[in-house]
Scaffold this active site. Structure first.
Site, PDB file in Angstrom:
ATOM      1  N   ASP A   1      -2.539  -3.538  -4.948  1.00 37.57           N
ATOM      2  CA  ASP A   1      -2.432  -3.066  -3.565  1.00 37.57           C
ATOM      3  C   ASP A   1      -2.379  -4.216  -2.566  1.00 37.57           C
ATOM      4  O   ASP A   1      -2.439  -4.008  -1.360  1.00 37.57           O
ATOM      5  CB  ASP A   1      -3.558  -2.084  -3.217  1.00 37.57           C
ATOM      6  CG  ASP A   1      -4.918  -2.748  -3.108  1.00 37.57           C
ATOM      7  OD1 ASP A   1      -5.124  -3.800  -3.737  1.00 37.57           O
ATOM      8  OD2 ASP A   1      -5.789  -2.212  -2.406  1.00 37.57           O
TER       9      ASP A   1
ATOM     10  N   SER B   1      -6.225  -0.206  -6.574  1.00 39.16           N
ATOM     11  CA  SER B   1      -6.267  -1.662  -6.441  1.00 39.16           C
ATOM     12  C   SER B   1      -5.832  -2.366  -7.729  1.00 39.16           C
ATOM     13  O   SER B   1      -4.702  -2.226  -8.162  1.00 39.16           O
ATOM     14  CB  SER B   1      -7.673  -2.083  -6.017  1.00 39.16           C
ATOM     15  OG  SER B   1      -7.732  -3.451  -5.700  1.00 39.16           O
TER      16      SER B   1
END
EC number: 5.4.2.10
Length: 450
Positions: A248, A107
Site C-alpha cells: 500500500d 499493507s
C-alpha cells in the site's frame, strides 16, 4: 474497554473469514456511514461524502462493492479512487474536503488477507472515539434510509494524477533527479503506476520491478518486506540506488549501488541529519524497537529523541503531542508532518533523495555517523492467561541483563499485538554478550511457563 474489531491499523484479517466477509464489510460501511451522518450535521438534503481507495488484491473488488453498498444505505455519497496508495487516500480526502477516507488494504500482508482502514477529514487516522462509536453501531441491526436519501457513487478519474502532482510538490523546486538511475520495486501493489511516474517526472531514469499486479502476487517475494529482490535489481542493472515500497506504499526501504540495505532507522536518520543541519528539526520520534545506535546518533545531532509504542499510529500521536514533525519505525514507516499528514513511502523517498542532493552525499556517506548496535530478538510462546509481568524470575532475569549492560545497551520485553508471544529483545555494543543475555531471559520465560 478493548475494541472488538478495530486494531491499531483498522480492521484486518483473512478474506472470507470474520471479520473480512462481504456481509460484515457492508455492515461496517453502514455503521461508519451512520456515524458520519450523526457527527457532521450537514444542511438538509446534503450528504456526507467518503473516498474509497484500494490496493491490487483481488478481494478489493468485492470489498469495495460491499463498502459502497453500506455507505449508500446510510445516505453517504462515495467517491471511488481505484488502486492508489494508502497515503493517497489521506491526501485526497483532505484535498477534496470530504468527510472521511477509506482504504481497502492489508499493507505488507499476503494477497489472501485484506483490511479496512479509515482516515478523518483532515487526512489523519480516525480518532479512537469515532472508531468506538462505529463499533457500537456494528452491534445494532443494519437499516437503510428511504430511497430519496440514498447515497450515490462516482469514480474519480484523475485520482492518480492528483496524487502524483502532490508527491512531486514535496520535493524542492530547485532540485531534480536528472542523472540518477533508480531501481524501483512497487511490490505489485497500489503504487505500481504512480511511483514510477513520480520519479520519472522529476528526471530520474526509472527501472521498475514489481509493477505487474494480477490480484494474487502483491508482496509475493517483492517490495519493502523482501528487499533482497530490490538488491538484486540494483546490482544487476547497475542502478545508483534502489527504492522499495510495500503493497500500500506507506513503507520505504532503500538500497545503495553496492547492494547495502537501508531500513527505516537509517533513512529517518538521513532526513533528520539534513534538517538538523538546516536548524529546522525540533525532535525525532522513534519506537521501542528503534536501534539504540540510532538514538545515540540523534543525540549527537543535538536533537531530542522520544520512543513511542510500536506502530506508526503511536508515532503519529507522539509527534502531535510534542509538536514535532519527524518520526518513524525501523520497518520503514516514516512520517514527515511538514510534508504529509501520514506516513508515505514515496514522499519519504523524496525527502531522502532531497537530503542526499542538498548535501552532495551518497547513502553510505549520509549514514557514516550512524553505528547500529547488535540486537537479538527471541519470541517465546505464552499460554493463555499467563501474566509474565507478575513473574519474579522473569523480572529478575531482565533486571540482571540490564545491570550487566549498563549504559551500553538495553532490554525490552513486550507482548505481540497479534499472537500469544512475548518478544524478548536485547541490544548492546557487544554482539556475543547481547546474544547470551537474550537467550538467558528467553530460557527463564520458557521455564516460567512450564
Amino acid at each position: 474497554m478493548g475494541r472488538k474489531y478495530f486494531g491499531t491499523d483498522g480492521v484486518r484479517g483473512r478474506v472470507g473469514e470474520a471479520p473480512i466477509t462481504p456481509e460484515f464489510v457492508m455492515r461496517l460501511g453502514y455503521a461508519a456511514g451512520v456515524t458520519l451522518v450523526a457527527r457532521e450535521h450537514l444542511p438538509h438534503g446534503e450528504h456526507p461524502a467518503v473516498l474509497i481507495g484500494k490496493d491490487t488484491r483481488i478481494s478489493g473488488y468485492m470489498l469495495e462493492a460491499a463498502l459502497e453498498a453500506g455507505f449508500a444505505a446510510a445516505g453517504v455519497d462515495v467517491m471511488l479512487a481505484g488502486p492508489v496508495p494508502t497515503p493517497a487516500v489521506a491526501y485526497l480526502t483532505r484535498a477534496l474536503r470530504l468527510q472521511a477516507g477509506v482504504v481497502i488494504s492489508a499493507s505488507h500482508n499476503p494477497f489472501y488477507d485484506n483490511g479496512i482502514k479509515f482516515f478523518s477529514a483532515g487526512g489523519a487516522k480516525l480518532p479512537d472515539a469515532v472508531e468506538a462509536e462505529i463499533e457500537t453501531r456494528l452491534e445494532e441491526p443494519m437499516g437503510c434510509v428511504d430511497s430519496a436519501r440514498l447515497g450515490r457513487a462516482r469514480r474519480i478519474d484523475d485520482a492518480a494524477g492528483r496524487y502524483i502532482e502532490f508527491c512531486k510538490s514535496t520535493f524542492p523546486n530547485e532540485l531534480d533527479l536528472r542523472g540518477l538511475r533508480i531501481a524501483l520495486d512497487c511490490a505489485h501493489g497500489a503504487a505500481y503506476t504512480i511511483a514510477p511516474a513520480v520519479f520519472h517526472e522529476l528526471g530520474a531514469e526509472v527501472l521498475a520491478v514489481g509493477v505487474e499486479p494480477n490480484g494474487l502476487n502483491i508482496n509475493d517475494g517483492v517490495g519493502a518486506t523482501r528487499p533482497e529482490n530490490l538488491r538484486a535489481a540494483v546490482l544487476a542493472q547497475g542502478a545508483d540506488l534502489g527504492i522499495a515500497l510495500d503493497g500500500d506504499a506507506d513503507r520505504l526501504i532503500m538500497v545503495d549501488r553496492k547492494g547495502e540495505i537501508y531500513d527505516g532507522d537509517k533513512l529517518l536518520y538521513v532526513i533528520a541529519a539534513a534538517r538538523a543541519a538546516e536548524g529546522r528539526l525540533e525532535g525525532v520520534v522513534g519506537t521501542l524497537m528503534s536501534n539504540l545506535g540510532f538514538e545515540h546518533a540523534v543525540a549527537r545531532l543535538g536533537v531530542p529523541f522520544e520512543r513511542a509504542r510500536v506502530g506508526d499510529r503511536y508515532v503519529l500521536e507522539m509527534l502531535h503531542e510534542r509538536g514535532w514533525k519527524l518520526g518513524g519505525e525501523n520497518s520503514g514507516h516514516i512520517i514527515c508532518l511538514d510534508r504529509h499528514s501520514t506516513g508515505d513511502g514515496i514522499v519519504s523517498a523524496l525527502q531522502v533523495l532531497a537530503a542526499l542532493k542538498q548535501r552532495g552525499q551518497s547513502l553510505a556517506e549520509a549514514c557514516a555517523d550512524l553505528v547500529f548496535y547488535p540486537q537479538r530478538l527471541i519470541n517465546v510462546r505464552l499460554p493463555a492467561g499467563f501474566d509474565w509481568r507478575a513473574d519474579r524470575a522473569i523480572g529478575a532475569a531482565a533486571e540482571a541483563a540490564e545491570t550487566a549492560l549498563g549504559a551500553r545497551g538495553r532490554v525490552l520485553l513486550r507482548p505481540s499485538g497479534t499472537e500469544p508471544l512475548l518478544r524478548v529483545m536485547v541490544e548492546g555494543q557487544d554482539g556475543a554478550e547481547v546474544d547470551t543475555l537474550a537467550r538467558s531471559i528467553a530460557d527463564t520465560v520458557k521455564e516460567a511457563v512450564g
